[in-house]
Design an enzyme around this catalytic site. Structure first.
Site, mmCIF file in Angstrom:
data_model
loop_
_atom_site.group_PDB
_atom_site.id
_atom_site.type_symbol
_atom_site.label_atom_id
_atom_site.label_comp_id
_atom_site.label_asym_id
_atom_site.label_seq_id
_atom_site.Cartn_x
_atom_site.Cartn_y
_atom_site.Cartn_z
ATOM 1 N N VAL A 38 61.154 -31.658 23.469
ATOM 2 C CA VAL A 38 59.730 -31.768 23.752
ATOM 3 C C VAL A 38 59.304 -33.172 23.358
ATOM 4 O O VAL A 38 59.144 -33.475 22.182
ATOM 5 C CB VAL A 38 58.908 -30.706 22.972
ATOM 6 C CG1 VAL A 38 57.428 -30.844 23.283
ATOM 7 C CG2 VAL A 38 59.404 -29.302 23.272
ATOM 8 N N GLU A 87 67.933 -28.914 19.780
ATOM 9 C CA GLU A 87 68.618 -28.203 18.700
ATOM 10 C C GLU A 87 67.640 -27.789 17.610
ATOM 11 O O GLU A 87 67.712 -26.667 17.087
ATOM 12 C CB GLU A 87 69.714 -29.083 18.083
ATOM 13 C CG GLU A 87 70.789 -29.514 19.059
ATOM 14 C CD GLU A 87 70.489 -30.831 19.765
ATOM 15 O OE1 GLU A 87 71.460 -31.514 20.133
ATOM 16 O OE2 GLU A 87 69.305 -31.186 19.957
ATOM 17 N N ASN A 119 56.842 -36.599 23.279
ATOM 18 C CA ASN A 119 55.446 -36.796 22.952
ATOM 19 C C ASN A 119 55.102 -38.250 23.238
ATOM 20 O O ASN A 119 55.936 -39.133 23.030
ATOM 21 C CB ASN A 119 55.229 -36.462 21.469
ATOM 22 C CG ASN A 119 53.788 -36.385 21.103
ATOM 23 O OD1 ASN A 119 53.091 -37.385 21.058
ATOM 24 N ND2 ASN A 119 53.317 -35.183 20.815
ATOM 25 N N ALA A 120 53.874 -38.496 23.691
ATOM 26 C CA ALA A 120 53.458 -39.868 23.953
ATOM 27 C C ALA A 120 53.600 -40.738 22.711
ATOM 28 O O ALA A 120 53.899 -41.927 22.809
ATOM 29 C CB ALA A 120 52.010 -39.896 24.455
ATOM 30 N N ALA A 121 53.408 -40.160 21.541
ATOM 31 C CA ALA A 121 53.698 -40.854 20.277
ATOM 32 C C ALA A 121 55.171 -40.562 19.996
ATOM 33 O O ALA A 121 55.513 -39.551 19.387
ATOM 34 C CB ALA A 121 52.799 -40.347 19.156
ATOM 35 N N TYR A 122 56.063 -41.420 20.506
ATOM 36 C CA TYR A 122 57.495 -41.142 20.586
ATOM 37 C C TYR A 122 58.135 -40.487 19.361
ATOM 38 O O TYR A 122 58.917 -39.552 19.524
ATOM 39 C CB TYR A 122 58.277 -42.401 20.959
ATOM 40 C CG TYR A 122 57.957 -42.903 22.348
ATOM 41 C CD1 TYR A 122 57.908 -42.034 23.425
ATOM 42 C CD2 TYR A 122 57.690 -44.234 22.566
ATOM 43 C CE1 TYR A 122 57.606 -42.479 24.708
ATOM 44 C CE2 TYR A 122 57.392 -44.691 23.845
ATOM 45 C CZ TYR A 122 57.353 -43.822 24.902
ATOM 46 O OH TYR A 122 57.059 -44.266 26.161
#
Length: 140
Positions: free
Chosen positions: A52, A64, A54-57
């Site tokens: 998953v 896992e 996220n724009a905030a890497y």
């Protein structure tokens, strides 16, 4: 007593199928690299997770980690097997952080299979091979 090779192929495809299926739910709009993972706990239950992003890497999560979190949420406390499914012809090995997360719940003899999107095993390693001299709960 019969000797069992921990790296011998497993006849049970349920774990691989779970990793393949959940990979389709991955949220990877930035990298385009979808990953699915499935774990079998000590009771034989299967849990799956996908990456998953996220724009905030740094706030994204690995497949896992998601599978392990689902296992723990259901009360599982030990891993028997792990499968990771990446998107290509090269094996998708767990990152260093996930190797440590797996180690929290698995013995070094636990087998980790890396499969392609068709379910073919591209690489098979024990956790001890992936995380040599790892730090586990018994070290505390």
């Amino acid at each position: 007593m019969e000797h069992h090779d921990p790296l011998a192929p497993c006849d049970d495809r349920r774990l691989i199928e779970a990793a393949l299926h959940v990979r389709g739910n991955a949220h990877a709009p930035y990298s385009g690299f979808a990953v699915g993972a499935a774990v079998e706990d000590g009771d034989g239950r299967i849990f799956a997770g996908c990456n998953v992003e996220n724009a905030a890497y740094p706030e994204g999560t690995c497949a896992e980690a998601g599978a392990i979190a689902a296992m723990v949420a259901a009360g599982g406390r030990s891993l028997r097997r792990v499968v990771v499914c990446g998107g290509g012809a090269q094996p998708c090995f767990p990152c260093g952080g996930c190797r440590q997360k797996i180690r929290e719940f698995a013995a070094v003899s636990v087998v980790v299979d890396m499969v392609d999107p068709q379910g073919n095993i591209l690489a098979r390693r024990t956790l001890g091979d992936l995380l040599p001299d790892g730090f586990g709960p018994e070290n505390l």
